[in-house]
Design an enzyme around this catalytic site. Structure first.
Site, PDB file in Angstrom:
ATOM      1  N   GLU A 192       0.864  -1.188   0.000  1.00 16.59           N
ATOM      2  CA  GLU A 192       0.000   0.000   0.000  1.00 16.59           C
ATOM      3  C   GLU A 192       0.895   1.230   0.000  1.00 16.59           C
ATOM      4  O   GLU A 192       2.122   1.124   0.050  1.00 16.59           O
ATOM      5  CB  GLU A 192      -0.918   0.003   1.234  1.00 16.59           C
ATOM      6  CG  GLU A 192      -1.979  -1.073   1.183  1.00 16.59           C
ATOM      7  CD  GLU A 192      -2.933  -1.042   2.362  1.00 16.59           C
ATOM      8  OE1 GLU A 192      -4.122  -1.201   2.138  1.00 16.59           O
ATOM      9  OE2 GLU A 192      -2.489  -0.871   3.513  1.00 16.59           O
TER      10      GLU A 192
ATOM     11  N   HIS B 143      -8.166   9.869   3.810  1.00 21.72           N
ATOM     12  CA  HIS B 143      -7.870   8.782   2.874  1.00 21.72           C
ATOM     13  C   HIS B 143      -8.139   9.290   1.464  1.00 21.72           C
ATOM     14  O   HIS B 143      -9.188   9.889   1.210  1.00 21.72           O
ATOM     15  CB  HIS B 143      -8.745   7.564   3.169  1.00 21.72           C
ATOM     16  CG  HIS B 143      -8.263   6.309   2.515  1.00 21.72           C
ATOM     17  ND1 HIS B 143      -8.337   6.119   1.160  1.00 21.72           N
ATOM     18  CD2 HIS B 143      -7.660   5.207   3.023  1.00 21.72           C
ATOM     19  CE1 HIS B 143      -7.818   4.923   0.859  1.00 21.72           C
ATOM     20  NE2 HIS B 143      -7.396   4.358   1.981  1.00 21.72           N
TER      21      HIS B 143
ATOM     22  N   ARG C 187       0.000   8.497   1.798  1.00 21.73           N
ATOM     23  CA  ARG C 187      -1.396   8.907   1.711  1.00 21.73           C
ATOM     24  C   ARG C 187      -1.600  10.418   1.620  1.00 21.73           C
ATOM     25  O   ARG C 187      -2.461  10.903   0.877  1.00 21.73           O
ATOM     26  CB  ARG C 187      -2.047   8.396   2.997  1.00 21.73           C
ATOM     27  CG  ARG C 187      -3.438   8.048   2.866  1.00 21.73           C
ATOM     28  CD  ARG C 187      -3.835   7.222   4.033  1.00 21.73           C
ATOM     29  NE  ARG C 187      -3.799   5.814   3.707  1.00 21.73           N
ATOM     30  CZ  ARG C 187      -4.204   4.871   4.537  1.00 21.73           C
ATOM     31  NH1 ARG C 187      -4.623   5.178   5.742  1.00 21.73           N
ATOM     32  NH2 ARG C 187      -4.169   3.619   4.182  1.00 21.73           N
TER      33      ARG C 187
ATOM     34  N   HIS D  52     -10.242   9.866   7.622  1.00 20.83           N
ATOM     35  CA  HIS D  52     -10.060   8.422   7.777  1.00 20.83           C
ATOM     36  C   HIS D  52      -9.495   8.029   9.145  1.00 20.83           C
ATOM     37  O   HIS D  52      -9.909   7.034   9.719  1.00 20.83           O
ATOM     38  CB  HIS D  52      -9.125   7.942   6.675  1.00 20.83           C
ATOM     39  CG  HIS D  52      -8.901   6.463   6.638  1.00 20.83           C
ATOM     40  ND1 HIS D  52      -9.926   5.559   6.521  1.00 20.83           N
ATOM     41  CD2 HIS D  52      -7.758   5.734   6.681  1.00 20.83           C
ATOM     42  CE1 HIS D  52      -9.431   4.329   6.498  1.00 20.83           C
ATOM     43  NE2 HIS D  52      -8.126   4.404   6.608  1.00 20.83           N
TER      44      HIS D  52
ATOM     45  N   ARG E  12      -0.030   8.630   9.318  1.00 25.99           N
ATOM     46  CA  ARG E  12       0.134   7.193   9.553  1.00 25.99           C
ATOM     47  C   ARG E  12       0.438   6.435   8.263  1.00 25.99           C
ATOM     48  O   ARG E  12      -0.208   6.645   7.242  1.00 25.99           O
ATOM     49  CB  ARG E  12      -1.152   6.637  10.165  1.00 25.99           C
ATOM     50  CG  ARG E  12      -1.161   5.147  10.322  1.00 25.99           C
ATOM     51  CD  ARG E  12      -2.420   4.687  11.007  1.00 25.99           C
ATOM     52  NE  ARG E  12      -3.608   4.946  10.233  1.00 25.99           N
ATOM     53  CZ  ARG E  12      -4.075   4.128   9.282  1.00 25.99           C
ATOM     54  NH1 ARG E  12      -3.435   3.006   8.978  1.00 25.99           N
ATOM     55  NH2 ARG E  12      -5.180   4.436   8.641  1.00 25.99           N
TER      56      ARG E  12
HETATM   57  C1  SIN Z   1      -6.985   0.929   3.153  1.00 32.10           C
HETATM   58  O1  SIN Z   1      -7.319  -0.233   3.017  1.00 32.10           O
HETATM   59  O2  SIN Z   1      -6.694   1.695   2.232  1.00 32.10           O
HETATM   60  C2  SIN Z   1      -6.943   1.486   4.536  1.00 32.10           C
HETATM   61  C3  SIN Z   1      -5.855   0.870   5.267  1.00 32.10           C
HETATM   62  C4  SIN Z   1      -5.449   1.759   6.385  1.00 32.10           C
HETATM   63  O3  SIN Z   1      -6.123   2.720   6.700  1.00 32.10           O
HETATM   64  O4  SIN Z   1      -4.376   1.510   6.924  1.00 32.10           O
END
Ligand code: SIN
Length: 558
Positions: free
Chosen positions: A134, A255, A304, A365, A400
Site C-alpha cells: 500500500e 484517505h 497517503r 479516515h 500514519r
Molecule cells: C486501506 O485499506 O486503504 C486502509 C488501510 C489503512 O487505513 O491503513
C-alpha cells in the site's frame, strides 16, 4: 510556545443523572476493536475481573471496516528496519522513534499470535502468507484476509476468543460518560450509560483499579468520513476532561480514495482500499491523465497525504468535486477474488468497477494523534492506559503509514497487558463530582461537521481556522439541559474539534496530513515537536512540546 485559552468553558464532567447502579471490577476496557479485545484477552489471566464496555455491539467499531490489512515485516527480504524507515518517512518527522522501533520489532510476532488465535489470513497458491503493498511501503508487507475484509476477519476471531473466555464480562450498548477520579486525580472508576434491560440500564458506575481506553477514533467530527457512526471521539474527550495530555490532534489523515456519493452524502462513506492501487489501479482526471505520475517516485502508491493533496489540487484546478480510480484492467475474476467487499459495495451504488471508473475524493479516515502514552500505554493520568486509535503512542507522527493502525492496537495492547498487572493499586475512592455544565445542543451537529469539513479539512488557512475556532466557541455556549446520547456525543465532538482546530491554527507549516495553504513548507526550526492539549477549569489550552533532540526522526532538516 503556548496558546491562549478557548473562549467557552466546557464541562469537566458531562451532565448526567446520578448512577442508578454500580459494579466493581479490576480493569475496565473501553472499546471492542482490535486494541480493546486484545488487551482484555491478554489481561484475563493476569488480573481479577476484566470488564469490556462498548458503545454498540462488539463489532460496530472501525476494526470491522478495515480493508487493506495489517502491516508487518513478514515477507522474504523484508526486515523491521525497512518497515521502520517507511513508517518514519510517512510520519514526516513527527514520529517517536522509540515507539516506531517497538512497533516494527514486536509486529511480526504479534501478527503470528493473531494467526494462532484463529485469524484466517489469505495465502498464496504455495501456502505462504499472501502479502500486498500500500501507499508508502517499499515492500509487500500487508497481510490481508477475505481479500478486502481483513478487519472483519480479525474482529471475528477476537470475538470468538472473547466468547470462549467466560471470565471476561462484556456490556454492549454502553456509552462511556466520564472517568471517576480520586482526590489525587487518579482513576477510581468510570460512569457509563447503558441502553439495556433490568438492573444494568441507564447511568451506572463501574468502580475499578485501572481503565484501558481503546475507544477508537473521531472521524464523525467531519461530514464525510470512512469511520462508523460510533467514532465520535468519546475516549479523547473523556481523557481531556480527566486532565490527560492529548497530542497531535491536528494530524487527521484523509484517505485519498473514498467513493464519492454526491455533495449531500454525509456520515460514513465507502472506502476504496489503497490495496486496489497496490494491485495496479491508478488515478485519472476527467481528461484521463494519470496525474500522480511525476508527483512522487511511488506515483499512485505515494504516502497517503501526498496522494490526498494531489487529488485535492486537481479537484481545485479543474473545478470537479472528485477524481476517478481506474481499476477496469484488473478484470472480473480478480475483482471477485481479491476485493469482493468493495466490488459489492461499488455495484450497490450503481458503479461496476470491472467496466467503469470509480468516482473518488479524500475523506477523513484516521486520527494519528490522541491520548499521549509512553511505550507501555500509560497516560499522564495514573491508572489510565490508552491504546489503538484513541491513543497517541507516537508511531504515526504527522501521517500514519497504511495498515499500521491495526498493528499499533495489537502491539501496544500486548505491552499494556505486560505491565498493568504489576501496577494495579488498591481500589481508589472516587472524589466528589467535578464541575458539570450544560451539554451542547444535539441540533448543532450538522453545522459543526460542515464547519470542520470546510475550515479544518484537507486544506487549511489562518483565516479559516480562526473562523472555525470562533464558531466552535460560540457553539459551546449554546447549551441545553436535555441529557441524551446525541448531546453527550456532540459535546465530545465539540471538545475534540476545539482542540483540533486550535492545534491546526498554531501549527503554521505544512507537515504530513496537516496542509496549510498559507504556510506550504515544512518548518523544522519552529515546529519540530508536538502540540499537547489539556483541559483545566473547563478550558482547553495548547502547549508546544519540542521533540527530543536525540530523536532521529525529528532532527531538523536544513
Ligand atoms: C486501506 O485499506 O486503504 C486502509 C488501510 C489503512 O487505513 O491503513
Amino acid at each position: 510556545m503556548s496558546s491562549g485559552m478557548t473562549r467557552a468553558p466546557l464541562p469537566e464532567r458531562l451532565l448526567a443523572p446520578a448512577p442508578g447502579w454500580s459494579t466493581t471490577c479490576d480493569v475496565v476496557v473501553v472499546g471492542s476493536g482490535i486494541a480493546g479485545l486484545t488487551a482484555a484477552l491478554r489481561l484475563k489471566d493476569k488480573v481479577g475481573r476484566v470488564l469490556v464496555v462498548t458503545k454498540d455491539v462488539l463489532n460496530a467499531g472501525s476494526t470491522q471496516w478495515a480493508q487493506g490489512g495489517i502491516a508487518a515485516a513478514l515477507g522474504p527480504g523484508d526486515t523491521p528496519d525497512q518497515h521502520e524507515r517507511d513508517t518514519l518517512v510517512a510520519g514526516a518527522g513527527a514520529c517517536d522513534a522509540e515507539a516506531v522501533r517497538v512497533l516494527v520489532t514486536d509486529g511480526p510476532a504479534a501478527v503470528r499470535e493473531l494467526i494462532e488465535l484463529g485469524t484466517n489470513f489469505d495465502h498464496d497458491s504455495a501456502g505462504d502468507l499472501s502479502l500486498t503493498r500500500e501507499g508508502g511501503h517499499h515492500r509487500d508487507r500487508i497481510a490481508h484476509a477475505g481479500g478486502d475484509a481483513t478487519g472483519a476477519e480479525i474482529q471475528r476471531a477476537l470475538i470468538a476468543a472473547i466468547q470462549a473466555a467466560p471470565e471476561i464480562e462484556v456490556i454492549e450498548h454502553a456509552l462511556a460518560v466520564d472517568l471517576l477520579l480520586d482526590d489525587g486525580g487518579a482513576v477510581a472508576g468510570l460512569t457509563l450509560h447503558v441502553m439495556g434491560e433490568g438492573q444494568i440500564d441507564g447511568v451506572g458506575a463501574v468502580h475499578c483499579r485501572a481503565a484501558v481506553l481503546a475507544s477508537g477514533g473521531l472521524g464523525q467530527v467531519f461530514s464525510q468520513t470512512t469511520n462508523p457512526a460510533v467514532a465520535t471521539g468519546d475516549g479523547t474527550a473523556i481523557a481531556l476532561r480527566a486532565g490527560a495530555r492529548v497530542r497531535d490532534l491536528e494530524f487527521v489523515q484523509f484517505h485519498p480514495t473514498v467513493m464519492y456519493l454526491g455533495p449531500d452524502s454525509r456520515g460514513q462513506q465507502p472506502l476504496i482500499s489503497e490495496a486496489v492501487r497496490g494491485e495496479g489501479a491508478y488515478l485519472v482526471d476527467f481528461e484521463g491523465n494519470r496525474f500522480m505520475q511525476g508527483v512522487h517516485e511511488l506515483a499512485d502508491l505515494a504516502p497517503r497525504d501526498v496522494v490526498a493533496k494531489a487529488i485535492t489540487r486537481r479537484m481545485h484546478e479543474t473545478g470537479h468535486p472528485h477524481m476517478w480510480l481506474d481499476a477496469t484492467h484488473l478484470g472480473e475474476a480478480f475483482w471477485e477474488r481479491r476485493f469482493p467487499t468493495i466490488l459489492v459495495t461499488c455495484r450497490s451504488y450503481g458503479v461496476d468497477p470491472v467496466t467503469e471508473l470509480i468516482p473518488v475524493a479524500p475523506a477523513c479516515h484516521y486520527a494519528s494523534g490522541g491520548v499521549v502514552t509512553d511505550l507501555w500505554g500509560r497516560t499522564s493520568v495514573p491508572g489510565l492506559y490508552a491504546t489503538g486509535e484513541a491513543a497517541c503512542s507516537g508511531v504515526h507522527g504527522a501521517n500514519r503509514l497504511a495498515s499500521n493502525s491495526l498493528l499499533e492496537g495489537l502491539v501496544f495492547s500486548r505491552r499494556i497487558s505486560d505491565v498493568l498487572p504489576g501496577e494495579l493499586p488498591e481500589q481508589r475512592t472516587a472524589a466528589p463530582d467535578r464541575r458539570t455544565a450544560g451539554l451542547v445542543s444535539g441540533d448543532l451537529r450538522h453545522a459543526m461537521e460542515e464547519l470542520m469539513t470546510d475550515r479544518v479539512g484537507v486544506l487549511r488557512s489562518a483565516a479559516g481556522l480562526a473562523g472555525a475556532v470562533a464558531r466552535l466557541g460560540a457553539m459551546g455556549e449554546r447549551s441545553t439541559d436535555l441529557v441524551d446520547q446525541a448531546a453527550w456525543e456532540l459535546t465530545n465532538l465539540l471538545t475534540v474539534s476545539t482542540a483540533m482546530a486550535r492545534a491546526a491554527e498554531l501549527r503554521e507549516e505544512t507537515r504530513g496530513s496537516h496542509w496549510r495553504d498559507d504556510f506550504p513548507e515544512r518548518d523544522d526550526v519552529r515546529f519540530a515537536g508536538h502540540f499537547d492539549a489539556r483541559m483545566s477549569d473547563g478550558r482547553i489550552s495548547l502547549e508546544f512540546v519540542p521533540a527530543p533532540q536525540t530523536d532521529p526522526s525529528m532532527v531538523p532538516v536544513t
